[in-house]
Motif scaffolding. Structure first.
Motif, PDB file in Angstrom:
ATOM      1  N   CYS A  39      58.400  11.839 -63.684  1.00 11.46           N
ATOM      2  CA  CYS A  39      58.090  11.404 -62.365  1.00 11.46           C
ATOM      3  C   CYS A  39      59.109  11.584 -61.274  1.00 11.46           C
ATOM      4  CB  CYS A  39      57.942   9.877 -62.486  1.00 11.46           C
ATOM      5  SG  CYS A  39      57.273   9.350 -60.973  1.00 11.46           S
ATOM      6  N   ALA A  40      58.349  12.853 -60.366  1.00 10.57           N
ATOM      7  CA  ALA A  40      59.330  13.196 -59.387  1.00 10.57           C
ATOM      8  C   ALA A  40      59.005  13.132 -58.005  1.00 10.57           C
ATOM      9  CB  ALA A  40      59.630  14.921 -59.949  1.00 10.57           C
ATOM     10  N   SER A  41      59.767  13.109 -57.191  1.00  9.35           N
ATOM     11  CA  SER A  41      59.582  13.323 -55.454  1.00  9.35           C
ATOM     12  C   SER A  41      59.963  14.457 -55.233  1.00  9.35           C
ATOM     13  CB  SER A  41      60.234  11.988 -55.060  1.00  9.35           C
ATOM     14  OG  SER A  41      59.655  10.689 -55.123  1.00  9.35           O
ATOM     15  N   MET A  42      59.089  15.356 -54.622  1.00  9.48           N
ATOM     16  CA  MET A  42      59.446  16.425 -54.087  1.00  9.48           C
ATOM     17  C   MET A  42      59.781  16.598 -52.600  1.00  9.48           C
ATOM     18  SD  MET A  42      58.842  18.444 -56.560  1.00  9.48           S
ATOM     19  CE  MET A  42      59.029  20.342 -55.995  1.00  9.48           C
ATOM     20  N   VAL A  43      61.078  16.342 -52.459  1.00  7.58           N
ATOM     21  CA  VAL A  43      61.738  16.387 -51.325  1.00  7.58           C
ATOM     22  C   VAL A  43      61.291  17.240 -50.392  1.00  7.58           C
ATOM     23  CG1 VAL A  43      63.760  15.540 -49.798  1.00  7.58           C
ATOM     24  CG2 VAL A  43      63.355  14.689 -52.030  1.00  7.58           C
ATOM     25  N   ARG A  44      61.181  18.576 -50.807  1.00  5.39           N
ATOM     26  CA  ARG A  44      61.248  19.825 -49.633  1.00  5.39           C
ATOM     27  C   ARG A  44      60.702  20.736 -50.574  1.00  5.39           C
ATOM     28  NH1 ARG A  44      64.245  20.571 -45.016  1.00  5.39           N
ATOM     29  NH2 ARG A  44      63.658  22.458 -44.029  1.00  5.39           N
ATOM     30  N   LEU A  45      59.800  21.742 -49.840  1.00  6.64           N
ATOM     31  CA  LEU A  45      59.513  22.853 -50.381  1.00  6.64           C
ATOM     32  C   LEU A  45      59.612  23.988 -49.516  1.00  6.64           C
ATOM     33  CD1 LEU A  45      56.108  21.627 -52.070  1.00  6.64           C
ATOM     34  CD2 LEU A  45      58.014  22.314 -53.166  1.00  6.64           C
ATOM     35  N   PRO A  46      59.683  25.209 -49.831  1.00  6.15           N
ATOM     36  CA  PRO A  46      60.090  26.343 -48.998  1.00  6.15           C
ATOM     37  C   PRO A  46      58.773  26.768 -48.085  1.00  6.15           C
ATOM     38  CG  PRO A  46      59.984  27.287 -51.059  1.00  6.15           C
ATOM     39  CD  PRO A  46      59.837  25.664 -51.171  1.00  6.15           C
ATOM     40  N   LEU A  47      59.191  27.513 -46.877  1.00  2.00           N
ATOM     41  CA  LEU A  47      58.008  28.004 -46.155  1.00  2.00           C
ATOM     42  C   LEU A  47      56.835  28.821 -46.804  1.00  2.00           C
ATOM     43  CD1 LEU A  47      57.375  28.009 -43.083  1.00  2.00           C
ATOM     44  CD2 LEU A  47      58.443  30.136 -43.275  1.00  2.00           C
ATOM     45  N   GLY A  48      57.266  29.584 -47.797  1.00  3.57           N
ATOM     46  CA  GLY A  48      56.299  30.382 -48.628  1.00  3.57           C
ATOM     47  C   GLY A  48      55.637  29.687 -49.876  1.00  3.57           C
ATOM     48  N   TRP A  49      55.734  28.250 -49.768  1.00  5.11           N
ATOM     49  CA  TRP A  49      55.232  27.662 -51.201  1.00  5.11           C
ATOM     50  C   TRP A  49      53.638  27.641 -51.166  1.00  5.11           C
ATOM     51  CZ3 TRP A  49      57.821  25.718 -55.239  1.00  5.11           C
ATOM     52  CH2 TRP A  49      56.994  25.094 -56.178  1.00  5.11           C
ATOM     53  N   ALA A  50      53.151  27.899 -52.232  1.00  5.57           N
ATOM     54  CA  ALA A  50      51.551  27.896 -52.574  1.00  5.57           C
ATOM     55  C   ALA A  50      51.193  26.277 -52.617  1.00  5.57           C
ATOM     56  CB  ALA A  50      51.337  28.578 -53.849  1.00  5.57           C
ATOM     57  N   GLY A  51      50.555  25.853 -51.476  1.00  9.04           N
ATOM     58  CA  GLY A  51      50.185  24.416 -51.574  1.00  9.04           C
ATOM     59  C   GLY A  51      49.241  24.348 -52.983  1.00  9.04           C
ATOM     60  N   GLU A  52      48.515  25.144 -53.713  1.00  6.04           N
ATOM     61  CA  GLU A  52      47.681  25.145 -54.658  1.00  6.04           C
ATOM     62  C   GLU A  52      48.478  24.968 -56.238  1.00  6.04           C
ATOM     63  OE1 GLU A  52      47.433  29.539 -53.972  1.00  6.04           O
ATOM     64  OE2 GLU A  52      47.929  27.826 -52.988  1.00  6.04           O
ATOM     65  N   SER A  53      49.753  24.978 -55.856  1.00  4.80           N
ATOM     66  CA  SER A  53      50.392  25.001 -57.146  1.00  4.80           C
ATOM     67  C   SER A  53      50.747  23.619 -57.902  1.00  4.80           C
ATOM     68  CB  SER A  53      51.544  25.951 -57.212  1.00  4.80           C
ATOM     69  OG  SER A  53      52.431  25.192 -56.199  1.00  4.80           O
ATOM     70  N   TRP A  54      50.622  22.572 -57.149  1.00  7.24           N
ATOM     71  CA  TRP A  54      51.216  21.554 -57.297  1.00  7.24           C
ATOM     72  C   TRP A  54      50.055  20.309 -56.850  1.00  7.24           C
ATOM     73  CZ3 TRP A  54      55.868  22.196 -59.774  1.00  7.24           C
ATOM     74  CH2 TRP A  54      56.565  21.305 -60.237  1.00  7.24           C
ATOM     75  N   HIS A  55      49.975  19.157 -57.900  1.00  6.24           N
ATOM     76  CA  HIS A  55      49.264  18.256 -57.256  1.00  6.24           C
ATOM     77  C   HIS A  55      50.144  16.980 -56.885  1.00  6.24           C
ATOM     78  CE1 HIS A  55      45.329  19.684 -57.880  1.00  6.24           C
ATOM     79  NE2 HIS A  55      45.669  20.118 -59.090  1.00  6.24           N
TER      80      HIS A  55
END
Length: 579
Positions: free
Chosen positions: A396-412
């Motif tokens: 169970c994780a909290s994604m605090v930050r994702l980079p500019l080029g991250w694909a939004g469809e890759s994670w729910h």
């Protein structure tokens, strides 16, 4: 723990320190400075460095970013103290980020003696400003430089109330060093803090709620834009229940954190910096759009093209718009504006339509949407997501930050703490501090703080990680290291194409190489655990699993993941779009 101090009387800064405790401030992030040496002493020798506890930072920008990350998790302000004008200038970029992200924050400063006769030669003159708050007045909610102890106490109360009142944001109070270091015969009575609380949330008018409810219930294709909403699970559950009752489609935005479950059957498109084709089509087919304080509503509707929908906005953001900055974005055309916080509007509409409270979101293991890549697959921004998901399986994780080029469809995202959003103002270098602040807030929870940081973001603020190691703040940071300021490569390529010039030169002045930076070694130099570099999916999975065990042991862990330069296609299209 500090050495026990004997009672040596009451000093002005002792009273300020007691005020911080009374306001419920848990931490004070700072980089030391002589302008608040009195307050520093009071926090240590009067309060014993607890309630609040001091967080020593190696740069003022990191101190503010830590407060930013903390507020994104808790919704509560953390205090920051900045040394005079020079510390304020150092911290100003992060204050701007917090302002744009609409997070509460209590920023305190200090100035050399306002009375020139009391100034030490040279240094006190350098560190004294006639109007220090003018440096940041355009991107804080309120500021003050009180001239007496009585005025200072009121200023601290007012700043706290204003920072916490919707729409939230940073406030700034600067203390004259003379007031801090004045000795008092006795301590003044502290205020009754229970009587200085933010006002109750403003409710929308009954007429406005009735109009919005009628529009939404009569709509054949309603769409909800789930924007800057709270992290409260109760609000989340009611939001989902309202959407389900309306049969609405929902869009979310990766710049502002989790606002609706992205694996819900009524969620459309993907959370991203720019709307994709699916999202654009959803908006074009809509007959009523409900914006819950959507970031850049006018810009989003413009990108969607010709629309026929009636537009309802629930937002108080207009109260923070001023003539200096343009972070308020373009002015949207609205058919109905509910001047209230978006969650207040959600509950009011649900009440009017007889919609129940909904089911509370559960703390669930991460749910990647991409399949795990083969072990030998080279890492890029897409395969990194798949490998990271495989490594975090069951966590169970909290994604605090994702980079500019991250694909939004890759994670729910299925819980308000599953993802915390971007930095607000686009001020690169905020990622490490925000990760540390969020991890501090999550320290006693069952959630693992995780961030995917860019290499440029990491290097701008690498020394922030010393604070994490020093205070035993566990987290897992994966540096998506494409060895470039790649965002600008995309822009340079566009300019070269427009001018019929060599695209092959786009990397010059952008690539971070020759020599390559040993990210893991930089992390170890700050006292963290450094792993890598890794460059294949299998290596990253192994590194993440190893890192998780270290985090469980209380370590701050940084993984250097070498990725091939590139963004997801929708990101590139959005960055290069001219209309």
């Amino acid at each position: 723990m500090p050495v026990t101090s004997e009672d040596t009387g009451v000093w002005g800064s002792d009273i300020f320190a007691e005020m911080l405790r009374g306001l419920g401030v848990k931490y004070v992030a700072l980089n030391p400075g002589s302008s608040f040496r009195g307050l520093h002493d009071s926090l240590v020798n009067k309060l014993g460095n607890r309630d609040p506890q001091m967080l020593l930072c190696l740069h003022e920008e990191h101190a503010v970013a830590i407060a930013h990350g903390y507020a994104k998790v808790t919704g509560e302000p953390l205090a920051v103290i900045l040394h005079s004008n020079v510390g304020l200038m150092h911290g100003s970029m992060s204050i701007f980020n917090a302002w744009c992200d609409r997070v509460p924050m209590l920023v305190y400063g200090a100035t050399g003696p306002v009375d020139a006769a009391l100034r030490r030669p040279w240094i006190d003159w350098l560190h004294t400003c006639r109007d220090q708050g003018a440096l940041i007045r355009n991107y804080v909610k309120w500021d003050d430089q009180p001239g007496s102890m009585e005025a200072a106490l009121e200023s601290m109360l007012r700043a706290d109330v204003i920072a916490r009142t919707e729409p939230t944001g940073p406030t700034y109070v600067s203390f004259d060093v003379s007031i801090q270091e004045k000795k008092h015969a006795e301590a003044p009575a502290l205020p009754d803090f229970s009587r200085f609380r933010p006002p109750l949330p403003a409710a929308p008018s009954a007429e406005g709620v009735a109009q919005a409810a009628a529009l939404l219930t009569q709509a054949k294709r309603p769409v909800v834009l789930a924007g800057r909403v709270s992290r409260d699970p109760v609000d989340w559950a009611r939001r989902v229940a309202l959407v389900e009752a309306l049969g609405a489609e929902v869009l979310t935005d990766i710049r502002i954190g989790a606002s609706f479950p992205t694996d819900h059957p009524q969620h459309r498109g993907k959370p991203s910096f720019f709307i994709d084709d699916v999202s654009g089509e959803v908006l074009r087919q809509a007959d009523v759009i409900l914006s819950l304080d959507w970031l850049d509503l006018a810009g989003t509707l413009k990108l969607a093209g010709k629309l026929e929908a009636r537009v309802i906005q629930a937002s108080l953001d207009h109260q923070l718009h001023n003539g200096w900055g343009m972070e308020h974005q373009a002015l949207p055309a609205l058919d109905l504006h509910l001047a209230c916080a978006p969650d207040v509007a959600t509950h009011a509409l649900a009440d009017a339509l007889g919609v129940g409270g909904g089911d509370a979101p559960a703390d669930l293991p991460v749910k990647p949407a991409f399949d795990a890549p083969a072990e030998e697959t080279p890492l890029d921004i897409m395969t990194l997501a798949g490998a990271l998901g495989q490594g975090l399986d069951g966590i169970c994780a909290s994604m605090v930050r994702l980079p500019l080029g991250w694909a939004g469809e890759s994670w729910h995202f299925r819980h308000p703490l599953d993802f915390l959003g971007y930095d607000g103002g686009g001020g690169i270098g905020s990622g490490p501090g925000m990760l540390i602040g969020a991890a501090l807030a999550l320290k006693d929870s069952d959630r693992l703080p995780v961030a995917v940081l860019g290499d440029g973001d990491f290097m701008m603020a690498a020394s922030a990680f010393w604070t994490a190691a020093h205070y035993g703040t566990p987290f897992l940071a994966v540096v998506s290291n494409n060895q470039s300021f790649y965002n600008d490569e995309v822009h340079q390529e566009r300019v070269a194409v427009e001018r019929n010039r060599p695209v092959e030169n786009k990397w010059i002045g952008q690539r971070i190489g020759d020599p390559d930076i040993d990210i893991a070694a930089v992390a170890r130099a700050q006292g963290c655990e450094g792993i890598g570099p890794v460059s294949t999916a299998g290596e990253l999975v192994e590194a993440v699993r190893k890192g998780i065990e270290m985090v469980k042991a209380g370590k701050s862990v940084v993984i250097d993941a070498h990725v091939q330069p590139g963004y997801n296609p929708n990101m590139v299209a959005g960055l290069t779009r001219s209309e």
